[in-house]
Design a protein around this motif. Structure first.
Motif, mmCIF file in Angstrom:
data_model
loop_
_atom_site.group_PDB
_atom_site.id
_atom_site.type_symbol
_atom_site.label_atom_id
_atom_site.label_comp_id
_atom_site.label_asym_id
_atom_site.label_seq_id
_atom_site.Cartn_x
_atom_site.Cartn_y
_atom_site.Cartn_z
ATOM 1 N N GLN A 187 39.512 73.861 10.704
ATOM 2 C CA GLN A 187 40.897 74.204 10.406
ATOM 3 C C GLN A 187 41.908 73.355 11.172
ATOM 4 O O GLN A 187 43.056 73.232 10.750
ATOM 5 C CB GLN A 187 41.136 75.684 10.697
ATOM 6 C CG GLN A 187 40.610 76.576 9.617
ATOM 7 C CD GLN A 187 41.035 76.109 8.234
ATOM 8 O OE1 GLN A 187 42.194 76.227 7.854
ATOM 9 N NE2 GLN A 187 40.113 75.560 7.471
ATOM 10 N N GLY A 217 42.340 70.746 8.831
ATOM 11 C CA GLY A 217 43.005 71.239 7.629
ATOM 12 C C GLY A 217 44.509 71.354 7.813
ATOM 13 O O GLY A 217 45.294 70.939 6.955
ATOM 14 N N CYS A 219 41.869 83.063 11.065
ATOM 15 C CA CYS A 219 42.392 82.084 10.105
ATOM 16 C C CYS A 219 43.490 82.674 9.225
ATOM 17 O O CYS A 219 44.577 82.085 9.087
ATOM 18 C CB CYS A 219 41.249 81.546 9.242
ATOM 19 S SG CYS A 219 40.101 80.479 10.139
ATOM 20 N N TRP A 235 47.490 81.409 9.089
ATOM 21 C CA TRP A 235 48.113 80.824 7.902
ATOM 22 C C TRP A 235 49.320 81.651 7.462
ATOM 23 O O TRP A 235 50.324 81.112 6.985
ATOM 24 C CB TRP A 235 47.085 80.698 6.778
ATOM 25 C CG TRP A 235 46.273 79.444 6.862
ATOM 26 C CD1 TRP A 235 45.104 79.281 7.521
ATOM 27 C CD2 TRP A 235 46.606 78.175 6.311
ATOM 28 N NE1 TRP A 235 44.669 77.977 7.407
ATOM 29 C CE2 TRP A 235 45.563 77.273 6.666
ATOM 30 C CE3 TRP A 235 47.659 77.695 5.547
ATOM 31 C CZ2 TRP A 235 45.567 75.929 6.280
ATOM 32 C CZ3 TRP A 235 47.663 76.355 5.156
ATOM 33 C CH2 TRP A 235 46.627 75.500 5.521
ATOM 34 N N CYS A 269 41.183 74.823 1.986
ATOM 35 C CA CYS A 269 40.537 75.189 3.251
ATOM 36 C C CYS A 269 39.898 76.571 3.219
ATOM 37 O O CYS A 269 39.017 76.857 4.027
ATOM 38 C CB CYS A 269 41.562 75.149 4.395
ATOM 39 S SG CYS A 269 42.280 73.515 4.704
ATOM 40 N N TYR A 270 40.349 77.443 2.333
ATOM 41 C CA TYR A 270 39.948 78.853 2.364
ATOM 42 C C TYR A 270 38.450 79.036 2.161
ATOM 43 O O TYR A 270 37.811 78.341 1.382
ATOM 44 C CB TYR A 270 40.716 79.631 1.292
ATOM 45 C CG TYR A 270 40.258 81.056 1.123
ATOM 46 C CD1 TYR A 270 40.603 82.022 2.065
ATOM 47 C CD2 TYR A 270 39.468 81.432 0.038
ATOM 48 C CE1 TYR A 270 40.173 83.335 1.922
ATOM 49 C CE2 TYR A 270 39.044 82.736 -0.122
ATOM 50 C CZ TYR A 270 39.402 83.686 0.830
ATOM 51 O OH TYR A 270 38.965 84.978 0.685
ATOM 52 N N TRP A 308 36.710 84.085 5.925
ATOM 53 C CA TRP A 308 37.980 84.394 6.597
ATOM 54 C C TRP A 308 38.349 85.863 6.375
ATOM 55 O O TRP A 308 38.674 86.583 7.318
ATOM 56 C CB TRP A 308 39.102 83.524 6.038
ATOM 57 C CG TRP A 308 38.991 82.070 6.332
ATOM 58 C CD1 TRP A 308 37.935 81.412 6.879
ATOM 59 C CD2 TRP A 308 39.996 81.091 6.079
ATOM 60 N NE1 TRP A 308 38.213 80.080 6.989
ATOM 61 C CE2 TRP A 308 39.474 79.848 6.500
ATOM 62 C CE3 TRP A 308 41.271 81.139 5.541
ATOM 63 C CZ2 TRP A 308 40.191 78.670 6.394
ATOM 64 C CZ3 TRP A 308 41.997 79.958 5.425
ATOM 65 C CH2 TRP A 308 41.459 78.735 5.858
ATOM 66 N N ALA A 328 36.118 78.379 13.891
ATOM 67 C CA ALA A 328 36.702 77.760 12.703
ATOM 68 C C ALA A 328 37.191 76.345 12.981
ATOM 69 O O ALA A 328 37.768 75.711 12.101
ATOM 70 C CB ALA A 328 37.856 78.606 12.180
ATOM 71 N N THR A 329 36.976 75.836 14.179
ATOM 72 C CA THR A 329 37.321 74.448 14.502
ATOM 73 C C THR A 329 36.142 73.811 15.227
ATOM 74 O O THR A 329 35.293 74.495 15.809
ATOM 75 C CB THR A 329 38.561 74.353 15.409
ATOM 76 O OG1 THR A 329 38.270 74.960 16.671
ATOM 77 C CG2 THR A 329 39.753 75.042 14.792
#
Length: 757
Positions: A369, A372, A524, A528, A560-561, A565, A681-682
Motif C-alpha cells: 500500500q 499504491g 487499510c 483510505w 489496490c483493494y 481489507w 500491508a506494506t
C-alpha cells in the motif's frame, strides 16, 4: 555585617509576569527586540575580551546591527572584520574566527596580530610561566609554549663572577619551522625517561575483555552494513586508537571471513529458532524493479526477520518472481506450506499475486500500500490537466529567472533580503520534463514537488523582481517576459501552484505514515477513508479539482483493494464500535454491500469446505454479540509514545491474543481471524545503504562477494528488526548535518546570555 545585593529583584518584580513587557508588540518588533538583545550581548562579550577577559579574535571582529531601510527596525546581527571590512553571520563567532582569520582567508591578518594572554597579563612578574599539572598535582612546564629545555645565558651580562639571566629567552630558531616543536617535545620526553625511568602502571586487558571488545566491534561493523568500511579497520589512526585502549590491531581479512561467518551463523540460528516457534508467517518482498530484492518473514507476534536477498538486473518476469517466492516458502516450511498464510509485495503485478493466491487457497497475497498510495501522485501527473498546466507554468517561470542574468541577480537580491539566502529555482531534469510522454510521469513527481516548493518559498521575492528596474527594461523588449510577469501578477496562478503542492504533500504524508507505522491489513480501509476526507477538504479549499481527483482516487483504490481489507477490519477487535446498548460490535455499517459479500467469500475460502457453514454461523454470532466490553476496552487502550509523542495502542498483539484465548469458542472463525489480523500491508522495513548496493552491483558476478554481501545484509537487517530501528544511517546523517547550524546558534545564544550576566 550583612551585605545588600543591589541586583536582587524586589518582591514586586518577582511577582510581575515576564510577558507583560511584550504586550502590544508586533512579531516584527519582538524580532527586532531579540536582535537588539543579541547585539548588546555580543558587544558585552567583545568589550570584556578587549580588556583581556575573553577570546583573542574579538579584537578583530566587531558586531554590527543591520537595520531595515523601510522600518528602521533591526533585521540582522552581523560580524565585521576590522582588518578587511568583510561581513559575516554572527551565529558562531568562534567558527568565523577559525575560518576567516586562522585559515588565512583574511588578507590583512598575520599571526602577530593575535595578542596572547602572556604578553598582556602579569607585567610585574617577568619570570612567570604558565604551567600544567601532572597527575600528582605537581606543576610541570609546558613544552610546546617554551620548547627549549636549557636556560639561555647572555654572555654580555657576565661580570664580577655573577651570571645575569635574560628576562625572556627567545625561542630557538628550528630548521623545520614550528612543525619541529612536536619532535622536540618528544625528544625531551625521551631524555626524561632515560634520566628517571618509571615502571608502567597501565593495566592490560584480560583475554575475555579483549574478546568481548572485538566481538562488540565486529557487531557494530556488520550491523552498519557497508556504512563502515572494512578497509577502514586498518587505517593508521584507528590502529593507534586500538593500541591506546589496549586492544590488538585487527585484520580486515579476518573481519571479512572468519568473524563474519561466526556472526552470521549466530544470527541464522536465532532466526531459524524464532520461525520454528511460530505457527504461521507472512512473506514480504520489496524492490522487484531494483538491483536487490529483500525477502522478509513477518511473524504473528509482530517480529520481522530477514530471510535473504535476491540479486536481479532490472525488471523481472512474473513467473520468475513467483518461483523465488515459492522457493522461499518451501525452504522455510518444507512439507507444510500452509504455514505461510500470504505474501505482500511491491512492484509486482496484482494479477500474478492473485494467480499465486488462486493455486493456494489458504494464502492472502497483497500489493504494497505504500507503493499504491505513492502511485496516486503519478496518476495525478498523468491524468490531471491542472498538474500539467501548473508544471509548465512553473518551468517557464524558473527558466526565465534562472537564464536571464539581470533577472537572476535581482531575484538573488530580494531572496537575500526576504529570506537571508539566495537559491536558484530547481528545474526538473530534461529526461523528466512534463512536456514528454505520460510514461515519464513516474519519475517526474519528485522534481515537480521540489520546483513547486522553490516557487512558493520564493513567492515574495519573485513578485518583487517583477517590479524591479532591471525587470522593467526586459519587459519592454521581450513579450515572453511580459507573459511571465502577467502570470506572476495573477492570483489564480498562485492558487493553482499552492493547490498542486498541497495535494502532493497530502499524499506523500499519508504514504510516509504507512511506511513508519508498518501498516496492517485491518488499517487499510480506515486510511483510505481518511485520504478521501482530506482530499474533499482540499477540493473545497482550493476549488480547482473539478471532481477529477475523486475519480482518480477511486480508480487507484479499486486497483489496490483486496477482500482481506474488509475481513480484517471486521474481525479486528481494535475497530469494534460501542452501540447504544453498551455492546462492542464489529463495524459492518462502514462496509459497502459488495465489501460485506467479500468478507463472506474470503472466510469460506480460508477454511475447509466442511467448516465453511460453521464459520459463517460464527460470523453472524460475532456480528450480533461482539466482544465483552471489558476486553474490548483493554484491546483499544492507548498510551503516549515517549519518542514520537503520539497516542498509540498500548498492546498491539491484544487483537490476536483475544481470539486465541477469550474467544476460543469461535473455532473456525478464530482460525481466520488470527491469520488475518497480523498481516502487513506494506513491505517497508530494512533499507540497504547506497554504498552497499553500489558494491553489490559492481561485484555481481563474484559468488564469494555476493555470499559475503548476503551474510552482511542478514546480520544488519535482523539486528535492526530486533531493535525496531528502521531508519537509514544515510538519512539520519543528513538530518544531523541539517540540524548542526541550528545547534550552533542555540549554543551561541546560551554563550552570549551567560556572558552578559
Amino acid at each position: 555585617m550583612a551585605t545588600t545585593n543591589n541586583n536582587a529583584p524586589t518582591a514586586a518584580q518577582q511577582q510581575q509576569p515576564e510577558t507583560t513587557a511584550m504586550d502590544g508588540l508586533t512579531p516584527e518588533e519582538l524580532t527586532a527586540k531579540a536582535l537588539s538583545k543579541r547585539y548588546e550581548g555580543l558587544m558585552t562579550v567583545r568589550n570584556k575580551a578587549v580588556k583581556g577577559k575573553g577570546a583573542w579574535y574579538w579584537t578583530h571582529l566587531e558586531p554590527i546591527l543591520v537595520r531595515n531601510t523601510d522600518t528602521a527596525l533591526p533585521k540582522a546581527v552581523k560580524l565585521r572584520c576590522s582588518l578587511c571590512d568583510a561581513v559575516f553571520s554572527a551565529s558562531n563567532p568562534s567558527r568565523t574566527a577559525s575560518e576567516h582569520l586562522k585559515r588565512g582567508t583574511c588578507p590583512n591578518f598575520t599571526s602577530s596580530s593575535v595578542s596572547t594572554p602572556s604578553s598582556s597579563s602579569s607585567p610585574s612578574h617577568p619570570h612567570h610561566h604558565h604551567r600544567k599539572r601532572n597527575s600528582s598535582g605537581a606543576a610541570v612546564p609546558s613544552r610546546l609554549s617554551s620548547p627549549h629545555p636549557i636556560t639561555v645565558v647572555d654572555p654580555s651580562r657576565f661580570c664580577g663572577g655573577e651570571l645575569h639571566y635574560s628576562a625572556a629567552p627567545p625561542p630557538p630558531m628550528l630548521s623545520g619551522g614550528r612543525d619541529d616543536l612536536v619532535p622536540l617535545a618528544m625528544l625531551e620526553d625521551s631524555v626524561k625517561k632515560l634520566k628517571s625511568p618509571k615502571p608502567s602502571h597501565t593495566q592490560s586487558l584480560t583475554r575475555s575483555q579483549v574478546d568481548s571488545a572485538l566481538d562488540s566491534l565486529s557487531g557494530w561493523v556488520y550491523e552498519s552494513c557497508g556504512s563502515v568500511s572494512l578497509s577502514g579497520l586498518e587505517h593508521p589512526k584507528f590502529r593507534a586508537f586500538l593500541t591506546q585502549v589496549g586492544l590488538p590491531t585487527v585484520s580486515k581479512r579476518d573481519f571479512a571471513t572468519t568473524r563474519l561467518d561466526l556472526k552470521y551463523e549466530e544470527a541464522r540460528v536465532e532466526s531459524e529458532s524464532r520461525i520454528r516457534d511460530a505457527m504461521f508467517f507472512q512473506i514480504a518482498s520489496d524492490g522487484w524493479n531494483s538491483n536487490l530484492v529483500s525477502l522478509i518473514v513477518n511473524l504473528p507476534n509482530g517480529m520481522s526477520l530477514y530471510r535473504k536477498a535476491v540479486l536481479v538486473n532490472g525488471a523481472v518476469p512474473s513467473n520468475y518472481a513467483e518461483e523465488v517466492l515459492l522457493e522461499t516458502v518451501k525452504g522455510i516450511c518444507g512439507n507444510s506450506p500452509q504455514r505461510c498464510v500470504g505474501v505482500v509485495s511491491d512492484k509486482f503485478k496484482n494479477k500474478a499475486l492473485r494467480s499465486l493466491e488462486g493455486r493456494h487457497q489458504w494464502m492472502v497475497n497483497l500489493s504494497c500500500q505504500f507503493q499504491g498510495v505513492n502511485s496516486l501522485v503519478k496518476d495525478f501527473v498523468r491524468e490531471l490537466p491542472l498538474f500539467k498546466s501548473v508544471s509548465q507554468n512553473c518551468e517557464r517561470l524558473a527558466k526565465f529567472i534562472n537564464s536571464t542574468a539581470g533577472i537572476r541577480n535581482a531575484h538573488c537580491k530580494y531572496q537575500l533580503r526576504e529570506h537571508g539566502e539566495a537559491i536558484m529555482l530547481r528545474l526538473p531534469p530534461l529526461h523528466c520534463s512534463s512536456s514528454g510522454s505520460s510514461s515519464k510521469a513516474c519519475c517526474y513527481f519528485e522534481p515537480l514537488f521540489n520546483l513547486l516548493e522553490d516557487v512558493l518559498s520564493s513567492a515574495r521575492a519573485i513578485q518583487l523582481v517583477m517590479h524591479d528596474e532591471a525587470c522593467k527594461a526586459v519587459l519592454m523588449e521581450d513579450h515572453v517576459a511580459r507573459e511571465v510577469a502577467e502570470m506572476v501578477g495573477d492570483g489564480g496562478f498562485w492558487n493553482e501552484v499552492e493547490a498542486v503542492h498541497a495535494l502532493i504533500k497530502l499524499v506523500k504524508e499519508m504514504a510516509r505514515r504507512m511506511e513508519e507505522d508498518k501498516l496492517l491489513v485491518g488499517q487499510c480501509l480506515p486510511l483510505w477513508d481518511e485520504l478521501r476526507a482530506k482530499i474533499k477538504d482540499w477540493d473545497s479549499k482550493f476549488n480547482v479539482g473539478g471532481g477529477h481527483v475523486d475519480e482518480i482516487v477511486e480508480r487507484r483504490f479499486k486497483k489496490c483493494y483486496h477482500p482481506a481489507w474488509a475481513a480484517a477490519f471486521i474481525l479486528d477487535p481494535l475497530y469494534l464500535i460501542r452501540d447504544s446498548s453498551g455492546k462492542y460490535l464489529p463495524p459492518f455499517k462502514c462496509l459497502s454491500p459488495e465489501q460485506e459479500k467479500d468478507v463472506d467469500k474470503l472466510i469460506t475460502r480460508l477454511v475447509s469446505r466442511d467448516e465453511a457453514h460453521i464459520a459463517l454461523m460464527e460470523l453472524m454470532k460475532w456480528r450480533t454479540e461482539g466482544l465483552d466490553p471489558m476486553y474490548a476496552r483493554a484491546v483499544q487502550m492507548k498510551e503516549r509514545d515517549p519518542v514520537s509523542g503520539k497516542m498509540r495502542i498500548a498492546n498491539p498483539q491484544s487483537s490476536r491474543l483475544v481470539w486465541e484465548t477469550y474467544l476460543s469458542e469461535f473455532r473456525s472463525l478464530g482460525k481466520v481471524a488470527v491469520r488475518l489480523i497480523f498481516l502487513h500491508a506494506t513491505t517497508c522495513g530494512f533499507k540497504c545503504n547506497s554504498s552497499l548496493l553500489k558494491w553489490v552491483s559492481s561485484h555481481g558476478r563474484s559468488h564469494a562477494a555476493i555470499d559475503r554481501a548476503q551474510k552482511l545484509i542478514f546480520i544488519s537487517a535482523n539486528s535492526k528488526f530486533e531493535r525496531r530501528d528502521f531508519c537509514n544511517e544515510e538519512d539520519r546523517d543528513a538530518e544531523l548535518l541539517a540540524m548542526a547550524n541550528g545547534d550552533d546558534n542555540l549554543l551561541n545564544d546560551v554563550l552570549v546570555d551567560t556572558s552578559s550576566v
